[in-house]
Design an enzyme around this catalytic site. Structure first.
Site, PDB file in Angstrom:
ATOM      1  N   ASP A 217      -4.694   4.837   5.975  1.00  0.00           N
ATOM      2  CA  ASP A 217      -5.295   5.954   6.697  1.00  0.00           C
ATOM      3  C   ASP A 217      -6.304   5.381   7.706  1.00  0.00           C
ATOM      4  OD1 ASP A 217      -5.936   8.668   7.153  1.00  0.00           O
ATOM      5  OD2 ASP A 217      -7.430   8.714   5.589  1.00  0.00           O
TER       6      ASP A 217
ATOM      7  N   LYS B  15      -0.915   6.281   9.119  1.00  0.00           N
ATOM      8  CA  LYS B  15      -1.414   7.359   9.986  1.00  0.00           C
ATOM      9  C   LYS B  15      -2.029   6.732  11.229  1.00  0.00           C
ATOM     10  CE  LYS B  15      -2.481  10.752   6.347  1.00  0.00           C
ATOM     11  NZ  LYS B  15      -3.558  11.437   5.594  1.00  0.00           N
TER      12      LYS B  15
ATOM     13  N   ARG C 281       1.953  12.714  -8.350  1.00  0.00           N
ATOM     14  CA  ARG C 281       2.486  11.358  -8.103  1.00  0.00           C
ATOM     15  C   ARG C 281       3.959  11.249  -8.508  1.00  0.00           C
ATOM     16  NH1 ARG C 281      -1.968   7.955  -7.033  1.00  0.00           N
ATOM     17  NH2 ARG C 281      -3.856   8.436  -8.190  1.00  0.00           N
TER      18      ARG C 281
ATOM     19  N   ASP D 123      -1.217  11.109  -4.584  1.00  0.00           N
ATOM     20  CA  ASP D 123      -1.705  12.233  -5.390  1.00  0.00           C
ATOM     21  C   ASP D 123      -2.615  13.183  -4.631  1.00  0.00           C
ATOM     22  OD1 ASP D 123      -3.862  10.252  -5.258  1.00  0.00           O
ATOM     23  OD2 ASP D 123      -4.875  11.544  -6.690  1.00  0.00           O
TER      24      ASP D 123
ATOM     25  N   PHE E 185      -2.340  15.733   5.203  1.00  0.00           N
ATOM     26  CA  PHE E 185      -2.403  15.285   3.817  1.00  0.00           C
ATOM     27  C   PHE E 185      -1.035  15.385   3.147  1.00  0.00           C
ATOM     28  CE2 PHE E 185      -3.430  15.405  -0.682  1.00  0.00           C
ATOM     29  CZ  PHE E 185      -4.307  14.329  -0.757  1.00  0.00           C
ATOM     30  N   VAL E 186      -0.610  14.284   2.525  1.00  0.00           N
ATOM     31  CA  VAL E 186       0.711  14.248   1.876  1.00  0.00           C
ATOM     32  C   VAL E 186       0.564  13.815   0.415  1.00  0.00           C
ATOM     33  CG1 VAL E 186       2.016  13.809   3.991  1.00  0.00           C
ATOM     34  CG2 VAL E 186       1.086  11.888   2.720  1.00  0.00           C
TER      35      VAL E 186
ATOM     36  N   GLU F 278       0.849  -1.200   0.000  1.00  0.00           N
ATOM     37  CA  GLU F 278       0.000   0.000   0.000  1.00  0.00           C
ATOM     38  C   GLU F 278       0.881   1.247   0.000  1.00  0.00           C
ATOM     39  OE1 GLU F 278      -2.850   1.147  -0.299  1.00  0.00           O
ATOM     40  OE2 GLU F 278      -4.420  -0.116   0.541  1.00  0.00           O
ATOM     41  N   ASP F 279       0.365   2.331  -0.569  1.00  0.00           N
ATOM     42  CA  ASP F 279       1.078   3.607  -0.462  1.00  0.00           C
ATOM     43  C   ASP F 279       0.858   4.225   0.911  1.00  0.00           C
ATOM     44  OD1 ASP F 279      -1.620   4.001  -1.021  1.00  0.00           O
ATOM     45  OD2 ASP F 279      -1.298   5.709  -2.350  1.00  0.00           O
TER      46      ASP F 279
END
Ligand code: IMP
Length: 179
Positions: A106, A134, A168, A162, A155-156, A102-103
């Protein structure tokens, strides 16, 4: 490095490409110890994980397969509500060790959906590796085994992540500048 602007928002450098690559090497060593003899199937979750997955697998010097899937939701029958589906999973995962890439994790909703689908399809063991986690937003109980970085609830973007489809294509990770 420095500040970037994506459409109506500005972002400041948060995690450098050097720090990302250092953590990836360490994660690859941990994965080798844990699943290096299991011939695992790595499963990158699109879109966000494609850069991280590409760097991670090239640091993993053991036999593995890599595939990419998308998680899609559609409305099932009235009684079943929203149903999730893994699009692009063409190989059998029966009895396999699966490493989900996963990127960012959250709330954990996505991971929960994926976990259900992989177990339903007979995966023997499922491990989760994420670039970013997170902890303050996570509401689920599924263990996230490997995390490159814990980050606050902000938020990153960058390195695959993105903002409305933009940003990206950077080597560093950037954090939103709140106005
Ligand atoms: P979850 O299902 O709530 O864990 O959310 C996971 C998805 O939300 C990720 O795969 C991203 O697409 C998106 N997401 C969550 N936080 C961020 C962020 O800070 N930047 C970019 N995308 C994010």
């Amino acid at each position: 490095m420095g500040i970037i602007t994506l459409k109506d928002k500005s972002f400041d450098t948060y995690i450098s490409k050097e720090d990302i690559q250092k953590r990836i090497k360490i994660l690859a060593e941990e994965l080798k110890k844990d699943v290096g003899d299991k011939e695992p199937l790595f499963l990158g979750i699109l879109n966000g994980s494609f850069i991280f997955a590409s760097d991670l697998i090239r640091q993993c010097d053991f036999p593995l397969n890599i595939s990419f899937v998308k998680v899609a939701s559609y409305l099932g029958t009235k009684s079943s509500g929203s149903v999730s589906q893994l699009i692009g999973l063409n190989e059998s995962i029966l009895d396999r060790t699966v490493v989900v890439i996963e990127d960012i994790v959250d709330t954990g909703k996505t991971v929960e959906k994926i976990d259900g689908l992989l177990k339903k399809n007979g995966a023997r063991d499922v491990k989760y590796v994420t670039l970013l986690f997170k902890p303050d937003a996570y509401t689920k109980s599924i263990p996230i085994h490997y995390k490159a970085f814990d980050i606050p609830n902000e938020f990153v973007v960058g390195y695959g992540l993105d903002y409305n489809g933009w940003g990206r294509n950077t080597d560093n990770i950037y954090k939103i500048i709140e106005e």
